[in-house]
Design a protein around this motif. Structure first.
Motif, mmCIF file in Angstrom:
data_model
loop_
_atom_site.group_PDB
_atom_site.id
_atom_site.type_symbol
_atom_site.label_atom_id
_atom_site.label_comp_id
_atom_site.label_asym_id
_atom_site.label_seq_id
_atom_site.Cartn_x
_atom_site.Cartn_y
_atom_site.Cartn_z
ATOM 1 N N ASP B 29 0.843 -1.202 0.000
ATOM 2 C CA ASP B 29 0.000 0.000 0.000
ATOM 3 C C ASP B 29 0.880 1.255 0.000
ATOM 4 O OD1 ASP B 29 1.029 -0.162 2.521
ATOM 5 O OD2 ASP B 29 -0.904 -0.137 3.572
ATOM 6 N N ARG B 30 2.004 1.163 -0.699
ATOM 7 C CA ARG B 30 2.991 2.245 -0.718
ATOM 8 C C ARG B 30 3.090 2.849 -2.106
ATOM 9 N NH1 ARG B 30 7.216 0.774 2.901
ATOM 10 N NH2 ARG B 30 8.192 2.757 2.359
ATOM 11 N N THR B 31 3.387 4.132 -2.165
ATOM 12 C CA THR B 31 3.699 4.769 -3.450
ATOM 13 C C THR B 31 5.179 4.562 -3.773
ATOM 14 O OG1 THR B 31 4.290 6.837 -2.377
ATOM 15 C CG2 THR B 31 1.982 6.594 -3.108
ATOM 16 N N PRO B 32 5.550 4.727 -5.046
ATOM 17 C CA PRO B 32 6.982 4.706 -5.379
ATOM 18 C C PRO B 32 7.777 5.729 -4.559
ATOM 19 C CG PRO B 32 5.679 4.526 -7.380
ATOM 20 C CD PRO B 32 4.700 4.793 -6.255
ATOM 21 N N LEU B 33 7.212 6.900 -4.333
ATOM 22 C CA LEU B 33 7.909 7.933 -3.556
ATOM 23 C C LEU B 33 8.150 7.478 -2.118
ATOM 24 C CD1 LEU B 33 9.067 10.788 -3.311
ATOM 25 C CD2 LEU B 33 6.739 11.616 -2.866
ATOM 26 N N SER B 34 7.164 6.807 -1.534
ATOM 27 C CA SER B 34 7.305 6.326 -0.158
ATOM 28 C C SER B 34 8.434 5.296 -0.053
ATOM 29 C CB SER B 34 5.964 5.716 0.285
ATOM 30 O OG SER B 34 6.133 4.876 1.399
ATOM 31 N N LEU B 35 8.486 4.380 -1.031
ATOM 32 C CA LEU B 35 9.543 3.358 -1.036
ATOM 33 C C LEU B 35 10.910 4.002 -1.245
ATOM 34 C CD1 LEU B 35 7.530 0.834 -3.194
ATOM 35 C CD2 LEU B 35 8.274 0.399 -0.831
ATOM 36 N N ALA B 36 11.008 4.949 -2.173
ATOM 37 C CA ALA B 36 12.282 5.632 -2.440
ATOM 38 C C ALA B 36 12.750 6.376 -1.195
ATOM 39 C CB ALA B 36 12.128 6.597 -3.620
ATOM 40 N N ALA B 37 11.835 7.066 -0.531
ATOM 41 C CA ALA B 37 12.205 7.848 0.651
ATOM 42 C C ALA B 37 12.726 6.931 1.760
ATOM 43 C CB ALA B 37 11.000 8.657 1.144
ATOM 44 N N GLU B 38 12.115 5.746 1.909
ATOM 45 C CA GLU B 38 12.583 4.801 2.934
ATOM 46 C C GLU B 38 14.012 4.349 2.643
ATOM 47 O OE1 GLU B 38 10.186 1.249 3.523
ATOM 48 O OE2 GLU B 38 11.933 0.189 4.341
ATOM 49 N N ALA B 39 14.265 3.919 1.396
ATOM 50 C CA ALA B 39 15.608 3.433 1.056
ATOM 51 C C ALA B 39 16.641 4.549 1.193
ATOM 52 C CB ALA B 39 15.614 2.855 -0.353
ATOM 53 N N CYS B 40 16.294 5.742 0.753
ATOM 54 C CA CYS B 40 17.249 6.859 0.771
ATOM 55 C C CYS B 40 17.562 7.303 2.193
ATOM 56 C CB CYS B 40 16.704 8.033 -0.043
ATOM 57 S SG CYS B 40 16.669 7.716 -1.829
ATOM 58 N N SER B 41 16.541 7.426 3.044
ATOM 59 C CA SER B 41 16.795 7.891 4.414
ATOM 60 C C SER B 41 17.593 6.838 5.186
ATOM 61 C CB SER B 41 15.475 8.213 5.127
ATOM 62 O OG SER B 41 14.616 7.088 5.149
ATOM 63 N N LYS B 42 17.289 5.564 4.946
ATOM 64 C CA LYS B 42 18.059 4.489 5.578
ATOM 65 C C LYS B 42 19.537 4.587 5.196
ATOM 66 C CE LYS B 42 18.250 -0.627 5.444
ATOM 67 N NZ LYS B 42 17.693 -1.799 4.719
ATOM 68 N N LEU B 43 19.796 4.803 3.912
ATOM 69 C CA LEU B 43 21.189 4.861 3.437
ATOM 70 C C LEU B 43 21.909 6.096 3.982
ATOM 71 C CD1 LEU B 43 23.481 3.790 1.678
ATOM 72 C CD2 LEU B 43 22.520 5.091 -0.232
ATOM 73 N N LEU B 44 21.231 7.225 3.983
ATOM 74 C CA LEU B 44 21.884 8.444 4.484
ATOM 75 C C LEU B 44 22.274 8.263 5.956
ATOM 76 C CD1 LEU B 44 19.602 11.065 2.719
ATOM 77 C CD2 LEU B 44 22.028 10.661 2.264
ATOM 78 N N ARG B 45 21.400 7.641 6.741
ATOM 79 C CA ARG B 45 21.725 7.378 8.151
ATOM 80 C C ARG B 45 22.923 6.431 8.257
ATOM 81 N NH1 ARG B 45 15.852 6.963 8.942
ATOM 82 N NH2 ARG B 45 15.147 8.861 9.999
ATOM 83 N N GLU B 46 22.909 5.339 7.456
ATOM 84 C CA GLU B 46 24.018 4.364 7.512
ATOM 85 C C GLU B 46 25.351 5.022 7.179
ATOM 86 O OE1 GLU B 46 21.688 0.235 6.172
ATOM 87 O OE2 GLU B 46 23.158 1.137 4.850
ATOM 88 N N CYS B 47 25.310 5.959 6.237
ATOM 89 C CA CYS B 47 26.554 6.610 5.786
ATOM 90 C C CYS B 47 26.913 7.815 6.648
ATOM 91 C CB CYS B 47 26.425 7.048 4.332
ATOM 92 S SG CYS B 47 26.340 5.676 3.171
#
Lengths: 149, 390
Positions: B29-47
């Protein structure tokens, strides 16, 4: 080339096939049961799909030119499912063939194959051009030479 | 025309990291934008990166760079782009922008998504139905796009007399590997019987010859190698990256299986890179359709024309039921497009980075230092990427 059909009617008839000004003459030919393939007036090379310039010599003197539609099946698939189209239900897998036309090596045209059971259709077989109506619109197809074995 | 070896960007630009949401073969029940934002914020935190550390954004047009910037609150960009997939195109554009100095640190993303075109269940979702169509419909008399791979698979079988079971080895390899990937969409074991009895979709290709439509997102940081050295994970340097296309690129006008985009990629990647297939530790051939993997193995030089199936059988790890080239090189260890999910190359590149950074968990290939991704298919989208670490 003058046409007996208005641009507006031509476009609405073939909109689902992606008609544009470069391919308009090809689609108009279908209405007359003519398979027209672009040919260069300078170097005589055919090309397909229709482009506004000859890929061989860059001449803009290209014209949709009648071909026989005789050739050999190069590529062949059977669709067990596919896009909705009038008269196609896929309960019998729907054949689609790319045929190497006799006019020029490597020049292919893609259409369905009619008049033979699927088991008899194969890569390498000779075919000739035929036409059928889909929702009232003449549609090119290939038929095995000699018909069903 | 001779193939140019010029490559001033070589090793100057690197991946600093990669992250994923994991993929699902069901409608979320997610939009493409919601999925992109999850992956991007996760990566920015990891880095350990802040929003203000990003000055470039690049991904496919299904999520616009502007919408992603706005969602993540990235204050200022000096470069962004939304080029078409497969995903090496995004990588090349972002790396080129960094190398040219248009920006310093690019957030790169991809969102594999179950568009209405792909599956009946996606078509039933009204939110997916109103998204822009990604393919023309209404014409069965065509070899357009994905259908073209079926056409050339048929030709491949005809020319080389290859039994269909050889295609099945590609699918089984991916499925065996996916069992070690918790983010993969399809993880149940697959037997040859399962493969051979799968539903025929477009003869001669069946459901298990075709990648799995998934919802999910991948995110990447591309920056200068120098800057990447200051970030937490080992830089994965871009040694060479190319796209390949020939003039006869229309599906039904392609000259033959011996002359298409793959061959341009193979020549150009070899001319520009410092290492080749015998030097790599893990290999990522594209597998959106099984035929593409078989033809990549031949076109990149692992074996001769029509021999890929026999090559796989001869390089089969019976214990793990998967490919191990020369007893050493795993192929698509994340499960590839056929089992992790159809990612248009982003999954392959993300796994390549994780392998080279030593972050691939139970899938880790020991001492993985060099890899190649040969993405895309025959017509408009062949691509190559040579990656390595110090």
């Amino acid at each position: 080339m003058s046409r007996s059909i208005s641009d507006s009617d031509l476009v609405s008839t073939f909109a689902h096939l992606g008609i544009d000004r470069d391919s308009a003459a090809h689609y108009a030919g279908r209405l007359e049961h003519l398979l027209l393939i672009n040919r260069c007036g300078e170097c005589s090379t055919y090309h397909h799909p229709p482009r506004p310039m000859c890929p061989k010599c860059w001449s803009t003197d290209v014209a949709a030119t009648e071909v026989t539609g005789d050739g050999v099946i190069d590529l062949l698939i059977f669709l067990h499912q596919g896009p909705q189209a009038p008269g196609v239900d896929y309960s019998t897998p729907y054949p689609v063939a790319s045929v190497a036309l006799d006019e020029q090596a490597g020049l292919r045209f893609t259409a369905t194959v009619i008049g033979s059971p699927n088991e008899e259709i194969a890569i390498g077989q000779r075919v000739t051009l035929d036409w059928f109506d889909r929702a009232g619109v003449p549609t090119p197809a290939f038929r095995l030479v000699g018909g069903a074995a | 025309m001779s193939t140019s070896s010029r490559n001033p960007m070589k090793d100057q630009v690197a991946f600093a990291g990669a992250a994923t949401t994991g993929f699902s073969a069901h409608n979320t029940d997610r939009t493409p934008l919601s999925l992109a934002a999850e992956a991007c914020s996760k990566l920015l935190r990891e880095c350990g990166l802040k929003a203000s550390d990003i000055d470039g954004i690049c991904g496919p047009s299904s999520v616009s760079a502007g919408d992603l910037q706005n969602t993540l609150g990235i204050p200022e960009l000096t470069w962004w782009s939304n080029p078409p997939i497969p995903f090496v195109n995004q990588v090349i554009q972002a790396a080129s922008a960094v190398h040219a100095g248009v920006c310093d640190t690019v957030l790169v993303y991809h969102v594999p998504y179950r568009h209405a075109f792909f599956t009946a269940s996606a078509l039933r979702d009204p939110f997916r139905r109103v998204m822009p169509a990604i393919a023309p419909g209404g014409n069965p008399d065509t070899m357009w796009g994905p259908i073209g791979y079926t056409a050339w698979a048929s030709r491949y079988i005809h020319e080389y007399n290859v039994p269909k079971e050889r295609f099945g080895l590609v699918a089984i390899n991916d499925r065996s590997n996916a069992q070690d990937n918790p983010g993969a969409a399809m993880r149940e074991p697959m037997t040859m019987d399962d493969y051979m009895s799968a539903r025929m979709v477009r003869w001669p290709l069946c459901l298990l010859d075709m990648d799995v439509p998934v919802d999910g997102a991948d995110a990447f940081i591309i920056t200068t190698t120098e800057r990447a050295r200051d970030l937490p994970f080992s830089p994965v340097m871009i040694n060479a990256a190319v796209l390949g296309m020939v003039d006869a690129n229309v599906e039904d006008q392609t000259v033959s299986l011996e002359h298409h985009g793959h061959h341009v990629v193979a020549k150009a990647l070899k001319a520009k890179s410092d290492f080749w297939i015998d030097d790599i530790d893990v290999y990522f051939p594209y597998d959106g359709f099984t035929i593409i993997t078989l033809n990549w193995l031949e076109n990149i030089g692992f074996c001769g024309r029509g021999e890929a199936g026999d090559f796989l059988a001869a390089n089969w790890d019976a214990e793990k039921n998967r490919i191990l080239i020369n007893g050493r090189i795993p192929v698509n260890p994340h499960g590839g497009a056929l089992s992790e999910g159809g990612s248009q190359g982003s999954g392959h590149i993300r796994e390549a980075i994780h392998q080279l950074q030593g972050r691939a968990g139970v899938r880790q290939v020991a001492n993985a230092r060099r890899t190649m991704v040969t993405a895309g298919g025959f017509f408009y989208n062949a691509q190559g990427l040579a990656l390595h670490r110090d």
